[in-house]
Design an enzyme around this catalytic site. Structure first.
Site, PDB file in Angstrom:
ATOM      1  N   GLY A 138       0.810  -1.221   0.000  1.00 41.49           N
ATOM      2  CA  GLY A 138       0.000   0.000   0.000  1.00 41.49           C
ATOM      3  C   GLY A 138       0.845   1.274   0.000  1.00 41.49           C
ATOM      4  O   GLY A 138       0.525   2.243  -0.685  1.00 41.49           O
ATOM      5  N   THR A 139       1.924   1.275   0.749  1.00 39.15           N
ATOM      6  CA  THR A 139       2.751   2.478   0.847  1.00 39.15           C
ATOM      7  C   THR A 139       3.334   2.837  -0.519  1.00 39.15           C
ATOM      8  O   THR A 139       3.274   3.998  -0.951  1.00 39.15           O
ATOM      9  CB  THR A 139       3.886   2.248   1.875  1.00 39.15           C
ATOM     10  OG1 THR A 139       3.280   1.941   3.136  1.00 39.15           O
ATOM     11  CG2 THR A 139       4.770   3.469   2.011  1.00 39.15           C
ATOM     12  N   GLN A 193      -7.817  -0.333   3.192  1.00 33.29           N
ATOM     13  CA  GLN A 193      -8.673  -0.869   4.264  1.00 33.29           C
ATOM     14  C   GLN A 193     -10.075  -1.244   3.786  1.00 33.29           C
ATOM     15  O   GLN A 193     -10.860  -1.757   4.569  1.00 33.29           O
ATOM     16  CB  GLN A 193      -8.777   0.136   5.412  1.00 33.29           C
ATOM     17  CG  GLN A 193      -7.490   0.292   6.209  1.00 33.29           C
ATOM     18  CD  GLN A 193      -7.121  -0.947   7.021  1.00 33.29           C
ATOM     19  OE1 GLN A 193      -7.930  -1.850   7.221  1.00 33.29           O
ATOM     20  NE2 GLN A 193      -5.892  -0.996   7.505  1.00 33.29           N
ATOM     21  N   HIS A 223      -1.522  -7.732   2.372  1.00 32.44           N
ATOM     22  CA  HIS A 223      -1.567  -8.294   3.732  1.00 32.44           C
ATOM     23  C   HIS A 223      -2.784  -7.869   4.536  1.00 32.44           C
ATOM     24  O   HIS A 223      -2.999  -8.361   5.646  1.00 32.44           O
ATOM     25  CB  HIS A 223      -0.262  -7.995   4.489  1.00 32.44           C
ATOM     26  CG  HIS A 223      -0.079  -6.596   4.980  1.00 32.44           C
ATOM     27  ND1 HIS A 223      -0.306  -6.243   6.281  1.00 32.44           N
ATOM     28  CD2 HIS A 223       0.326  -5.463   4.351  1.00 32.44           C
ATOM     29  CE1 HIS A 223      -0.032  -4.949   6.439  1.00 32.44           C
ATOM     30  NE2 HIS A 223       0.350  -4.455   5.268  1.00 32.44           N
ATOM     31  N   THR A 249      12.127  -7.498 -11.119  1.00 34.36           N
ATOM     32  CA  THR A 249      11.635  -8.867 -11.316  1.00 34.36           C
ATOM     33  C   THR A 249      10.405  -9.098 -10.461  1.00 34.36           C
ATOM     34  O   THR A 249      10.414  -8.800  -9.261  1.00 34.36           O
ATOM     35  CB  THR A 249      12.753  -9.870 -10.953  1.00 34.36           C
ATOM     36  OG1 THR A 249      13.870  -9.574 -11.772  1.00 34.36           O
ATOM     37  CG2 THR A 249      12.302 -11.306 -11.160  1.00 34.36           C
ATOM     38  N   CYS A 278       1.284   1.384  12.604  1.00 34.19           N
ATOM     39  CA  CYS A 278       2.561   2.046  12.297  1.00 34.19           C
ATOM     40  C   CYS A 278       2.845   3.180  13.274  1.00 34.19           C
ATOM     41  O   CYS A 278       3.978   3.548  13.448  1.00 34.19           O
ATOM     42  CB  CYS A 278       2.562   2.579  10.863  1.00 34.19           C
ATOM     43  SG  CYS A 278       1.357   1.828   9.797  1.00 34.19           S
TER      44      CYS A 278
HETATM   45  N1  PLP Z   1      -3.071   2.816   3.728  1.00 25.91           N
HETATM   46  C1  PLP Z   1      -3.822   2.398   4.743  1.00 25.91           C
HETATM   47  C2  PLP Z   1      -5.215   2.952   4.920  1.00 25.91           C
HETATM   48  C3  PLP Z   1      -3.322   1.455   5.653  1.00 25.91           C
HETATM   49  O1  PLP Z   1      -4.091   1.039   6.670  1.00 25.91           O
HETATM   50  C4  PLP Z   1      -2.010   0.951   5.464  1.00 25.91           C
HETATM   51  C5  PLP Z   1      -1.427  -0.004   6.429  1.00 25.91           C
HETATM   52  O2  PLP Z   1      -1.753  -0.025   7.587  1.00 25.91           O
HETATM   53  C6  PLP Z   1      -1.272   1.409   4.357  1.00 25.91           C
HETATM   54  C7  PLP Z   1      -1.837   2.340   3.515  1.00 25.91           C
HETATM   55  C8  PLP Z   1       0.107   0.916   4.083  1.00 25.91           C
HETATM   56  O3  PLP Z   1       0.052  -0.354   3.463  1.00 25.91           O
HETATM   57  P1  PLP Z   1       1.317  -1.327   3.487  1.00 25.91           P
HETATM   58  O4  PLP Z   1       1.448  -1.822   4.896  1.00 25.91           O
HETATM   59  O5  PLP Z   1       0.982  -2.418   2.519  1.00 25.91           O
HETATM   60  O6  PLP Z   1       2.489  -0.526   3.031  1.00 25.91           O
END
Ligand code: PLP
Length: 396
Positions: free
Chosen positions: A71-72, A185, A207, A242, A330
């Site tokens: 996600g990041t 989410q 995940h 890759t 986080c």
């Molecule tokens: N965006 C939201 C709303 C999230 O809840 C999270 C993770 O908690 C992320 C982005 C980041 O995703 P990732 O852990 O796959 O980098």
């Protein structure tokens, strides 16, 4: 010791079926999906099948799905990719590019926007109401001719609040502005149709929906984003490197399962979540639900227990075998109260007295019964030790 996990918004376990689908791609079918021999072609076929499943989960075309590390990365690529493209084309001649987002985004979006501001981009952060929802009139008012991107999350990770994306999408379309959502989410929890929501870009993370960590996707419709990474020609050069074949296969399988399980999971989980909320409200004096009146994902409950320190309650519950969260995983450990809870208007001490319980596919009635036993007892014990709670009690 009985351990109950109510922290599915932080991460989910890999489903056994997902693991089974992945295992061959670590050794037997270990080919590089870019190789033209048979080993490579088997990996390529598996990657493309997974792309179809991920696309189907959000009503997209497979060719608009790019696999990322999570996600990041997807959020960063969407935001920097659009803004860099606009700098390279029109906006540079007309002034600073402008981005609209909200105060309740995940750090992956917020910190990307803050980095843009340091580069001279203007960013408007929309306020939310006490349930975490934006006001569409604020969005309209924030639009400028330099606005290049609206990035507004779908479901909030701490509250579960679901933003009115269909209306946002309509506004973005009328204004001819790119529209990105962080659907990390909401993916697999509530239905998503990128066409209905008028989305140009959407981020997903494996995940959070029973696939492994370190795999995600970015949906990109009809635009060429500026790439973040330079390398080979993988994924049409847009996201070189890759391919993580086993991760992608797992993500595809998890997306396929989620698409079929979504309606049943939602029904079962919202019933259990409601039971947990009502039970806690009933058993814990002065407790309240945060964000409870907005449309929400079915699995998320966030409650404030005035007079306790959330971190102390979290540890007390962990010692009894219950895992939950004080907010975004986080930001756990940080002393600052949650930016989401302060954005909905909670004073710092109430934000610090809040806990998130997030349910998932393996949550059972027995888990909820357990939580309803241990949480009220732990809150009562901490309140006995708390001078502030006695003060609250005396003044009410
Ligand atoms: N965006 C939201 C709303 C999230 O809840 C999270 C993770 O908690 C992320 C982005 C980041 O995703 P990732 O852990 O796959 O980098």
């Amino acid at each position: 010791m009985n351990r109950v996990y109510l922290d599915y918004n932080a991460t989910t376990p890999v489903e056994p079926e997902v693991l089974d689908a992945m295992l061959p791609y670590f050794s037997g079918e270990f080919g590089n999906a870019s190789s033209i021999h048979t080993f490579g072609q088997k990996a390529r076929a598996a990657v493309e099948t997974a792309r179809e499943h991920v696309a189907a989960l959000i009503g997209a075309r497979p060719q608009d799905i790019f696999f990322t590390s999570g996600g990041t990365e997807s959020d960063n690529h969407a935001i920097f990719g659009i803004v860099s493209s606009s700098v390279a084309t029109s906006a540079s001649s007309t002034g600073k590019p402008h981005v609209i987002t909200t105060f309740v985004e995940h750090e992956a979006v917020l910190n990307a926007c803050q980095a843009l501001e340091k580069q001279g981009v203007d960013v408007t952060y929309l306020h939310v109401d006490q349930d975490g929802l934006i006001d569409l009139e604020d969005l309209q008012a924030a639009l400028r001719k330099e606005t290049t991107l609206i990035t507004i999350m779908h479901a909030n990770n701490e509250l579960g609040t679901v933003q009115p994306l269909e209306e946002v999408g309509r506004i973005a379309k009328e204004a001819d502005v790119y529209f990105h959502t962080d659907a990390v989410q909401s993916g697999g929890k509530i239905p998503i149709d990128v066409n209905q929501l008028h989305l140009d870009l959407l981020s997903l993370s494996g995940h959070k929906l029973y696939a492994p960590k370190g795999i995600g996707a970015l949906y990109v419709r009809g635009t060429r984003l500026k790439q973040l990474l330079y390398g080979g020609h993988h994924q049409r050069g847009m996201r070189p490197g890759t391919e993580n074949v086993a991760g992608i296969v797992g993500f595809g399988k998890a997306a396929e399962i989620a698409r079929h399980a979504l309606a049943n999971d939602a029904k079962r989980l919202s019933a259990l979540r409601d039971q947990l909320e009502h039970g806690l409200l009933h058993r814990v004096p002065q407790s309240r639900i945060n964000g409870g009146r907005a449309p929400r994902t079915p699995n998320t409950a966030n409650l404030v227990f005035p007079g306790v320190e959330g971190e102390a309650l979290l540890i007390a519950l962990d010692l009894k075998g219950l895992a939950c969260s004080t907010g975004a995983a986080c930001s756990s450990g940080a002393v600052e109260p949650s930016h989401v809870l302060t954005a909905i208007g909670l004073p710092a001490e109430e934000a610090r007295a809040s806990l998130r319980f997030s349910l998932g596919r393996h949550t059972t009635q027995a888990d909820i019964d357990f939580a309803l036993r241990v949480v009220p007892a732990a809150v009562a014990q901490l309140r006995q030790l708390s001078p502030t709670y006695r003060e609250v009690a005396r003044t009410t």
